[in-house]
Design an enzyme around this catalytic site. Structure first.
Site, mmCIF file in Angstrom:
data_model
loop_
_atom_site.group_PDB
_atom_site.id
_atom_site.type_symbol
_atom_site.label_atom_id
_atom_site.label_comp_id
_atom_site.label_asym_id
_atom_site.label_seq_id
_atom_site.Cartn_x
_atom_site.Cartn_y
_atom_site.Cartn_z
ATOM 1 N N ASP A 228 6.146 1.676 -0.097
ATOM 2 C CA ASP A 228 6.968 3.059 0.415
ATOM 3 C C ASP A 228 7.360 3.716 -0.854
ATOM 4 O O ASP A 228 7.756 2.998 -1.942
ATOM 5 C CB ASP A 228 8.204 2.423 1.132
ATOM 6 N N GLU B 188 1.964 5.176 -0.821
ATOM 7 C CA GLU B 188 2.542 6.086 -0.214
ATOM 8 C C GLU B 188 3.199 7.171 -1.266
ATOM 9 O O GLU B 188 4.342 6.754 -1.840
ATOM 10 C CB GLU B 188 3.712 5.817 0.827
HETATM 11 C C1 NOJ Z 1 8.847 7.138 3.299
HETATM 12 C C2 NOJ Z 1 8.726 6.703 4.798
HETATM 13 O O1 NOJ Z 1 7.417 6.753 5.378
HETATM 14 C C3 NOJ Z 1 9.753 7.239 5.691
HETATM 15 O O2 NOJ Z 1 9.846 7.087 6.966
HETATM 16 C C4 NOJ Z 1 11.233 6.717 5.026
HETATM 17 O O3 NOJ Z 1 12.161 7.405 5.587
HETATM 18 C C5 NOJ Z 1 11.222 7.056 3.568
HETATM 19 N N1 NOJ Z 1 10.124 6.589 2.906
HETATM 20 C C6 NOJ Z 1 12.396 6.441 2.893
HETATM 21 O O4 NOJ Z 1 12.086 4.796 2.818
#
Ligand code: NOJ
Length: 562
Positions: free
Chosen positions: A223, A284
């Protein structure tokens, strides 16, 4: 219909050959709270997932990625982790996780779990300890605490805004009851950012990686991978907080894509490589341009990084061709696969997004009072987009329910919204709830077969009944059968490992020859207004439009045997 005279000039990607699984895998994203509920509390859980794994095996994917299931107060649907080594009771127990991993492997499915290293929950033991400890203490140093600016420190330490809206800083009350320091949270105030300059934070996460690798997971989706390291001194930043061009160091936002993040991933990669079985991690990272993103997939860092550039590309032939070519160019330069994706739990589902006006900014959710997108147009384009995506060599992610053609829930009552972005933007943005609706399995069961109870944590729209799995199973032309055929053909012909040659078929036509080990497949997507005539001798392998008689209609895609 011919390829360019000089086809090699249009070779946009050479073959990756028969190499590691993650170079060509199709990975299915499960949002645990929304996939299958075993106990009737209206929230999906791990035993529910385990029971439904044969569905994924039959769908033809290679792996599952599970969004967070860890102990969490659920302020951001689990992306606020209070204990990285345990399961939230909402979802089950550690024994349930072990059983899920075992059962997935028994079904030839690999398991990727979500790792959330940028921030913890404010209910994590570390943050609780930081609140009661003194400024300057080791407990505070695991997070990013600063004194405020202005008289009495009453102003935030800098002007950063939260990605979710509002200030990125919250002031605490010290143990003695006086107004105290501020802590940074790039997301919700219940998600304090960790201090990755602190070696204790680094060793803790290395240990967490090992904890899950020891339990048998095949990889991690990481993440906010571009956010862990902040620029020294935390300088003010008045630019946008979302995906922007990060090419130039002097205009790069101080919270994103700092060079220091790469050292962290090199250390992690060594840990993954010390385990047998090609363990992998996917970044991500909302980073542009593709050359910047490709730095995350250099050969001693991540194996994959989501290609969000492709996800946000407007539905225009020129744009799609350019995005695909650029992605391949940037990734091939570092020897990495491209990782295609069209939907996830943070964006409007592509069966709805593709019906929005082309070229306009992507909304964060859709309100019932907004103009309602044309569902039929969105589904037609979504099927075509997926037919293009799954032909392309590289890895690919499929978000739960897209194989049913699920649209976004665009008429959710405001009072049921749970995404913190809705509150934090003072209701200016609807947020992401509409893409997180519980999965419909059976049209005529309570909660469309999501679980034994009537209630679901977010209400399902009526339109989901006709799209339920049991309504599409074995039905020729259904979206579910389209996905099954695409995935089966992709697997049989090993398209994911092939090479990609761009074809010149006209300004509104996107076309590629995918040369794989045993066959060459031509994928054609028609974005023009007129039908596109297919060669009379073409053998159609699969088509996004239910019936094509020698012509490919607008917003349709086809795979031909060549
Ligand atoms: C990216 C995640 O995919 C999302 O759902 C989340 O709110 C944020 N990062 C914070 O962790």
């Amino acid at each position: 219909m011919t390829a360019s005279n000089d086809a090699t000039a249009h070779l946009v990607h050479p073959t990756s050959g028969d190499r590691e699984w993650w170079r060509s895998a199709v990975i299915y994203q499960i949002y645990p709270r929304s996939w299958a509920d075993s106990d009737g509390d209206g929230i999906g859980d791990l035993p529910g997932i385990t029971a439904r794994l044969p569905y994924l095996k039959a769908l033809g994917v290679d792996a599952v990625w599970l969004s967070p299931f860890y102990t969490s107060p659920q302020a951001d649907a689990g992306y606020d982790v209070a204990d990285y080594r345990d399961i939230d009771p909402l979802f089950g127990t550690l024994a349930d996780a072990d059983e899920l991993i075992r059962a997935a492997h028994a079904n030839d499915l690999r398991v990727v779990v979500d790792l959330v290293p940028n921030h913890t929950s404010d209910e994590h033991a570390w943050f609780r300890a930081a609140l009661t400890a003194a400024p300057g203490s080791p407990e505070r140093d695991r997070y990013i605490f600063r004194d405020g600016r202005g008289a009495d420190g009453g102003e935030p330490p800098n002007d950063w805004q939260s990605v979710f809206g509002g200030d990125a800083w919250t002031r605490i009350t010290e143990a003695d009851g006086t107004p105290g320091q501020w802590y940074l949270h790039l997301f919700d105030r219940k998600q304090p950012d960790l201090n990755w300059e602190n070696p204790v934070v680094r060793s803790e996460f290395e240990d967490i990686l090992r904890f899950w690798l020891d339990r048998g997971v095949d990889g991690f989706r990481v993440d906010v991978a571009h956010g862990l390291v902040k620029a020294p001194g935390l300088p003010d930043w008045t630019g946008p907080m979302n995906m922007i061009d990060l090419t130039e160091a002097d205009t790069r936002p101080p919270m994103w894509d700092q060079d220091g993040v790469h050292d962290i991933y090199r250390d992690w990669r060594k840990i993954l490589d010390s385990y047998p079985g090609e363990r992998a991690m996917c970044a991500e990272a909302w980073v542009e341009p593709p050359e910047r993103l490709a730095r995350y997939v250099r050969d001693d860092e991540f194996q994959q990084a989501f290609n969000f550039d492709f996800l946000v590309t407007p539905w225009r032939a020129d744009d799609l061709r350019a995005a695909i070519a650029q992605s391949y160019r940037a990734n091939d330069a570092v020897g990495a696969p491209t990782t295609w994706v069209l939907s996830n739990h943070d964006v409007v589902r592509h069966a709805t997004r593709l019906a929005l006006p082309v070229g306009e900014p992507r909304p964060n959710g859709i309100f019932a009072t907004d103009p309602q997108p044309d569902a039929e147009l969105g589904l037609r384009r979504a099927r075509a987009a997926t037919t293009l995506m799954l032909a392309l060599p590289g890895g690919a992610y499929v978000y739960y329910g897209e194989e049913l053609g699920l649209p976004e829930h665009t008429t959710l009552p405001d009072e049921v919204r749970q995404d913190p972005t809705y509150q934090r933007t003072e209701h200016k943005e609807a947020g992401r709830d509409g893409c997180r609706i519980p999965m419909p399995w059976e049209k005529d069961s309570a909660s469309y077969g999501f679980g034994p109870g009537e209630h679901t944590w977010l209400p399902q729209p009526e339109s989901y009944g006709a799209l339920a799995v049991d309504q599409q199973d074995d039905v020729p032309g259904s979206t579910l059968e389209l996905y099954r055929t695409l995935l089966q053909t992709r697997r049989d012909l090993r398209l994911g490992e092939g090479s990609t040659t761009q074809l010149d078929l006209g300004p509104d036509i996107v076309g590629y020859d995918i040369a794989a080990a045993d066959a060459t497949v031509r994928v054609i997507l028609n974005l023009g207004e007129a039908d596109y005539e297919l060669p009379s001798d073409a053998t159609v392998l699969v088509s996004s439009a239910p019936e094509i008689a020698g012509v490919l209609p607008t917003d349709a895609a086809v795979w031909l045997q060549v």
